[in-house]
Design a protein around this motif. Sequence first.
Motif, PDB file in Angstrom:
ATOM      1  N   LEU A  89       4.808   9.191 -17.032  1.00 43.41           N
ATOM      2  CA  LEU A  89       5.148   8.618 -15.725  1.00 43.41           C
ATOM      3  C   LEU A  89       4.499   9.475 -14.649  1.00 43.41           C
ATOM      4  CD1 LEU A  89       6.869   6.615 -13.988  1.00 43.41           C
ATOM      5  CD2 LEU A  89       8.713   8.312 -14.090  1.00 43.41           C
ATOM      6  N   SER A  90       3.785   8.842 -13.706  1.00 48.17           N
ATOM      7  CA  SER A  90       3.157   9.571 -12.606  1.00 48.17           C
ATOM      8  C   SER A  90       3.397   8.816 -11.308  1.00 48.17           C
ATOM      9  CB  SER A  90       1.654   9.739 -12.851  1.00 48.17           C
ATOM     10  OG  SER A  90       1.014   8.480 -12.910  1.00 48.17           O
ATOM     11  N   VAL A  91       3.047   9.476 -10.184  1.00 45.43           N
ATOM     12  CA  VAL A  91       3.299   8.863  -8.879  1.00 45.43           C
ATOM     13  C   VAL A  91       2.094   9.098  -7.961  1.00 45.43           C
ATOM     14  CG1 VAL A  91       4.493  10.928  -8.025  1.00 45.43           C
ATOM     15  CG2 VAL A  91       4.915   8.706  -6.934  1.00 45.43           C
ATOM     16  N   THR A  92       1.777   8.085  -7.161  1.00 41.76           N
ATOM     17  CA  THR A  92       0.739   8.159  -6.130  1.00 41.76           C
ATOM     18  C   THR A  92       1.354   7.698  -4.819  1.00 41.76           C
ATOM     19  OG1 THR A  92      -0.991   7.614  -7.732  1.00 41.76           O
ATOM     20  CG2 THR A  92      -1.530   7.316  -5.407  1.00 41.76           C
ATOM     21  N   ASN A  93       0.983   8.357  -3.713  1.00 40.74           N
ATOM     22  CA  ASN A  93       1.511   7.949  -2.409  1.00 40.74           C
ATOM     23  C   ASN A  93       0.426   8.108  -1.349  1.00 40.74           C
ATOM     24  OD1 ASN A  93       2.814   8.119   0.280  1.00 40.74           O
ATOM     25  ND2 ASN A  93       4.728   8.070  -0.875  1.00 40.74           N
ATOM     26  N   GLY A  94       0.094   6.992  -0.682  1.00 43.60           N
ATOM     27  CA  GLY A  94      -0.783   7.025   0.476  1.00 43.60           C
ATOM     28  C   GLY A  94      -2.212   7.435   0.213  1.00 43.60           C
ATOM     29  N   ALA A  95      -2.713   7.205  -0.986  1.00 35.67           N
ATOM     30  CA  ALA A  95      -4.102   7.576  -1.292  1.00 35.67           C
ATOM     31  C   ALA A  95      -5.068   6.565  -0.674  1.00 35.67           C
ATOM     32  CB  ALA A  95      -4.301   7.639  -2.799  1.00 35.67           C
ATOM     33  N   LEU A  96      -6.169   7.056  -0.118  1.00 36.48           N
ATOM     34  CA  LEU A  96      -7.161   6.189   0.526  1.00 36.48           C
ATOM     35  C   LEU A  96      -8.453   6.066  -0.268  1.00 36.48           C
ATOM     36  CD1 LEU A  96      -6.737   7.261   4.261  1.00 36.48           C
ATOM     37  CD2 LEU A  96      -5.972   5.134   3.197  1.00 36.48           C
ATOM     38  N   HIS A  97      -8.782   7.050  -1.124  1.00 31.98           N
ATOM     39  CA  HIS A  97     -10.060   7.038  -1.847  1.00 31.98           C
ATOM     40  C   HIS A  97      -9.842   7.455  -3.299  1.00 31.98           C
ATOM     41  CE1 HIS A  97     -11.968   6.572   2.039  1.00 31.98           C
ATOM     42  NE2 HIS A  97     -11.373   7.674   2.471  1.00 31.98           N
ATOM     43  N   PRO A  98      -9.619   6.499  -4.212  1.00 30.57           N
ATOM     44  CA  PRO A  98      -9.450   5.065  -3.956  1.00 30.57           C
ATOM     45  C   PRO A  98      -8.067   4.792  -3.388  1.00 30.57           C
ATOM     46  CG  PRO A  98      -9.124   5.513  -6.270  1.00 30.57           C
ATOM     47  CD  PRO A  98      -9.547   6.813  -5.653  1.00 30.57           C
ATOM     48  N   ALA A  99      -7.924   3.640  -2.734  1.00 37.53           N
ATOM     49  CA  ALA A  99      -6.662   3.300  -2.090  1.00 37.53           C
ATOM     50  C   ALA A  99      -5.587   3.011  -3.126  1.00 37.53           C
ATOM     51  CB  ALA A  99      -6.851   2.082  -1.172  1.00 37.53           C
ATOM     52  N   GLY A 100      -4.406   3.533  -2.897  1.00 38.39           N
ATOM     53  CA  GLY A 100      -3.275   3.297  -3.785  1.00 38.39           C
ATOM     54  C   GLY A 100      -2.009   3.872  -3.193  1.00 38.39           C
ATOM     55  N   GLY A 101      -0.870   3.295  -3.535  1.00 39.20           N
ATOM     56  CA  GLY A 101       0.389   3.745  -2.951  1.00 39.20           C
ATOM     57  C   GLY A 101       0.460   3.433  -1.481  1.00 39.20           C
ATOM     58  N   ILE A 102      -0.053   2.250  -1.091  1.00 41.68           N
ATOM     59  CA  ILE A 102      -0.093   1.826   0.308  1.00 41.68           C
ATOM     60  C   ILE A 102       0.379   0.387   0.398  1.00 41.68           C
ATOM     61  CG2 ILE A 102      -1.665   1.213   2.210  1.00 41.68           C
ATOM     62  CD1 ILE A 102      -3.356   3.627   1.411  1.00 41.68           C
ATOM     63  N   ILE A 103       1.170   0.078   1.416  1.00 44.15           N
ATOM     64  CA  ILE A 103       1.560  -1.300   1.691  1.00 44.15           C
ATOM     65  C   ILE A 103       1.289  -1.610   3.160  1.00 44.15           C
ATOM     66  CG2 ILE A 103       3.346  -1.319  -0.100  1.00 44.15           C
ATOM     67  CD1 ILE A 103       5.444  -1.097   2.167  1.00 44.15           C
ATOM     68  N   ALA A 104       1.031  -2.877   3.444  1.00 41.89           N
ATOM     69  CA  ALA A 104       0.842  -3.314   4.827  1.00 41.89           C
ATOM     70  C   ALA A 104       2.193  -3.377   5.527  1.00 41.89           C
ATOM     71  CB  ALA A 104       0.178  -4.683   4.857  1.00 41.89           C
ATOM     72  N   THR A 105       2.222  -2.956   6.782  1.00 42.97           N
ATOM     73  CA  THR A 105       3.425  -3.084   7.603  1.00 42.97           C
ATOM     74  C   THR A 105       3.275  -4.178   8.652  1.00 42.97           C
ATOM     75  OG1 THR A 105       2.615  -1.358   9.097  1.00 42.97           O
ATOM     76  CG2 THR A 105       4.053  -0.676   7.276  1.00 42.97           C
ATOM     77  N   GLY A 106       2.138  -4.819   8.679  1.00 41.80           N
ATOM     78  CA  GLY A 106       1.855  -5.909   9.600  1.00 41.80           C
ATOM     79  C   GLY A 106       0.494  -6.476   9.284  1.00 41.80           C
ATOM     80  N   LYS A 107       0.098  -7.511  10.002  1.00 41.24           N
ATOM     81  CA  LYS A 107      -1.134  -8.229   9.681  1.00 41.24           C
ATOM     82  C   LYS A 107      -2.321  -7.797  10.542  1.00 41.24           C
ATOM     83  CE  LYS A 107      -0.781 -12.520   8.454  1.00 41.24           C
ATOM     84  NZ  LYS A 107      -0.504 -13.971   8.404  1.00 41.24           N
ATOM     85  N   GLU A 108      -2.139  -6.743  11.337  1.00 40.85           N
ATOM     86  CA  GLU A 108      -3.226  -6.258  12.183  1.00 40.85           C
ATOM     87  C   GLU A 108      -3.816  -4.981  11.607  1.00 40.85           C
ATOM     88  OE1 GLU A 108      -4.071  -8.482  14.246  1.00 40.85           O
ATOM     89  OE2 GLU A 108      -2.234  -9.596  13.858  1.00 40.85           O
ATOM     90  N   GLN A 109      -5.035  -4.668  12.018  1.00 39.35           N
ATOM     91  CA  GLN A 109      -5.713  -3.486  11.512  1.00 39.35           C
ATOM     92  C   GLN A 109      -4.936  -2.214  11.839  1.00 39.35           C
ATOM     93  OE1 GLN A 109      -9.615  -4.286  13.358  1.00 39.35           O
ATOM     94  NE2 GLN A 109     -10.440  -4.411  11.285  1.00 39.35           N
TER      95      GLN A 109
END
Length: 634
Positions: free
Chosen positions: A552-572
């Motif tokens: 079992l492992s965990v990733t949070n807020g990684a950007l390269h590559p992206a992972g552990g990220i969710i959208a909070t709205g539909k804008e950039q």
Amino acid sequence: MLFDELRSAIDPGFPGIEDVLGSNSFVPSFSSFIRDYLDATRDRFFSIPYEVPENVYKLPGESDKAACDRIAEGTLVSVGIPSAFGSTKNVDWHSNPTYNGYKEWTWQLSRHNDIKLLAHEYMLTGDKKYSSAASDLISSWIAGCPVPGPEIRGQETDCWRTIECGIRMGANWPYFIYAFYRDFSDELLCSIFQSLHQHGVRLMRNHTGNNWLLMEMNGLMYIATLCPFFRESAQWSSYALEAMEKEAGRQFYPDGFQFELTTNYHEVAINNYQRMFELMKAFGKEVPVSLYSILLNASEVDIKLMEPDGRLPDINDGNVFDVKELLQPKSRLFTSPAMEWILSDGRKGSIGYDSVALPYSGYFVFRSGWSPDSVYALLDSAPYGRMHQHEDKLSLVVSKGRKRIITEGGCYAYDTSDIRDLTLSSFSHNVLIIDGMGQNRGKSYSWNDSDISKLSCLRSGISKSVDWAEGSYSGPYGDEEQKPAGWTRSVYFIKEHEGFPEPFFIVVDRVEGKEEHEFSFLWHVDSERVSIGKASASFSDVQLSFAGGSSLSVTNGALHPAGGIIATGKEQGMYKGVDRLEYRTLACSARLVTVISFGKEPLSVEADCSIGSDDISVIVSGRRYSFSEHELKA
């Protein structure tokens, strides 16, 4: 002559128009005719309640008045991003101030939400600076954005895509025309009505399909109804209604969900029917009864999917709309006991179910009740949506009370960023990843109209103590469309059982392959992490316990590559990091169990995950649960 196109568009047999066509001064004559016509129909039009414009055309926290004052000074907002043009006369409708050329900025600017907002504030205040600003904006748009030729497809151009044409005609232009026509110059009125006819021609000739077609046909119906003096208006009206009737049967599954299977475009579809119904009702046109029935069924999907916080889950390219707000305007046209219950906060009407299946669109909602603190989950066993799809077959999300705890990527801005790519992919959903590959249904996807009448692969059952739902995925993985294994997910919602004060979930995943693969199950958790163990994860709002895997492992807020990220709205820029748990095993075939509970500590889990049987025996904190043909034995 400047308005020859408008003159030739007019039906010479329309009552009262002969003096206009015979006049040597067409512009003042036609403008006088139009003002009289709008005077006569004004009350009918304003019997349709005001609808707040869509999309992000205001700054955060900005009042309507402050936004109108800003617009009047020449600063416009599209997709939440402002651009200062210096004055309302100098707007460059083809510009794009975004840092990465985000096309939606230019497209949505030409929906003219800002001009409708000016009109609404003018109706409340009578401030002439708003009508002056609107006149400038409309004049500059008509002058700077000539109608494209017939060869230009509906999806093309900056300012005349047919989705924008439909939204302008079916939502925004009619309102500001009726608000400002007494202040518009004769020349501007003629320009506007010539443009209305151009819109009608383009919508009739270059319309597209899917949710765009509903917006296009609603817009065409508005032109035909509000401009009965055009030669083609009767034809346009008949064509638009016939198309909307056909699409109602083509786009809505028998269980009510629109075939794109997104809570955003489901509402877009309903809303465009609603707009058309409101218009036809106000102007004395008959709406087919069959359409009311289809739209009522579609509206009740919102109730069935509603989370405990009263909002919709953002399925696929979805939206977290407030369900009560969605249903309020629809109740002017139709109602049901379930709608009455929602709209009256439970004082009237009734809802005859808790957990519920949508067998054609393939969703199952687990629900402990309808109180704001209830437990809720949604299993996605849906077909691949018609448009705006995510690679998320068999994803499960879980809420407790007003908080989504087991979450997924959501809907990010329609740009070309890594975040957008992530939210579309399996890697932002709670699904199986095989050898680092996600689902790839989209590569070879095709749709047949007969698919709308087919049942999904969802199987389910509901009882007093346990509800269950199950679906399967045997589709392609990765860019090469490999099919390394088949996967079945069964979810059991233990609602009542001695020794457990709160409901919990047992998730059984069965994977069948012929060669050894790395199977990774993802779980996105939006809660404060307490601890991560070898086979359990503790959070402030939820506990997860695992059996059958090896790590079992965990990733949070990684950007390269992206992972552990969710959208909070539909804008950039609207996203945040969450914990993405990854529970793995290396095998040809596997049985894995996940228990999701809401106590202070993870429940201990032992599972008989032998490969030779579909029956699963799970010991949760010393109590054995056996599932044979989905019947709970404890």
